[in-house]
Design an enzyme around this catalytic site. Structure first.
Site, mmCIF file in Angstrom:
data_model
loop_
_atom_site.group_PDB
_atom_site.id
_atom_site.type_symbol
_atom_site.label_atom_id
_atom_site.label_comp_id
_atom_site.label_asym_id
_atom_site.label_seq_id
_atom_site.Cartn_x
_atom_site.Cartn_y
_atom_site.Cartn_z
ATOM 1 N N PHE A 61 40.026 43.245 46.066
ATOM 2 C CA PHE A 61 41.131 42.804 46.867
ATOM 3 C C PHE A 61 41.522 41.379 46.341
ATOM 4 C CE2 PHE A 61 37.488 40.454 48.682
ATOM 5 C CZ PHE A 61 38.091 39.230 49.006
ATOM 6 N N THR A 62 40.562 40.822 45.566
ATOM 7 C CA THR A 62 41.011 39.475 44.872
ATOM 8 C C THR A 62 42.073 39.525 44.012
ATOM 9 O OG1 THR A 62 39.114 39.753 43.398
ATOM 10 C CG2 THR A 62 38.572 38.614 45.420
#
Length: 147
Positions: A66-67
């Site tokens: 997700f980063t």
């Protein structure tokens, strides 16, 4: 994950998948096609950029990341463009399922969604390629200005 090896691959691709709020089935299908057909390997005569992971019968390791959806606001990362966890987990599992349907299921590996993982990548080349789905061509600056 937690000191236990969940999966590993030999030669192949390590896919770090960042899932956006705006991603749909269309983007998922596009990414599956691109990943499996991307010509990043050499052929039998040593010619570079000639063969895909499918051509070579190599493996694919997928890691939800997700980063990758980070937008920096000053020095602070902002993840509001990342798909929420429950929705993203379903999307990620669908992504894996589509990869397995399009290729050989036994050659598609993954980690553990949402877990803190130690990922060890031995980059051959090194070659790192950023793929974005057609809908992901939005400039992050435009997003910030629109808010």
């Amino acid at each position: 994950v937690g000191g236990e090896q969940i999966s590993s691959i030999g030669r192949g691709l390590c896919v770090l998948l960042g899932i956006s709020l705006e991603d749909t089935q269309r983007e998922l299908e596009h990414m599956v096609r691109k990943i499996l057909n991307l010509r990043v390997f050499e052929d039998e005569s040593g010619k570079h950029w000639s063969k895909s992971v499918m051509d070579k019968q190599y493996e694919v390791l997928c890691v939800s990341q997700f980063t990758l959806q980070c937008i920096l606001k000053g020095n602070k990362p902002d993840y509001h463009m990342a798909m929420p966890t429950e929705q993203a987990e379903c999307f990620y599992n669908n992504f894996l399922e589509q990869l397995r349907k399009a290729y050989k299921p036994e050659l598609i590996k993954d980690g553990k969604f949402g877990a803190y993982m130690q990922v060890h990548i031995q980059n051959d080349g090194p070659v790192t390629i950023e793929l974005e789905s057609p809908a992901a061509t939005v400039d992050p600056k435009q997003v910030s200005e629109a808010e």
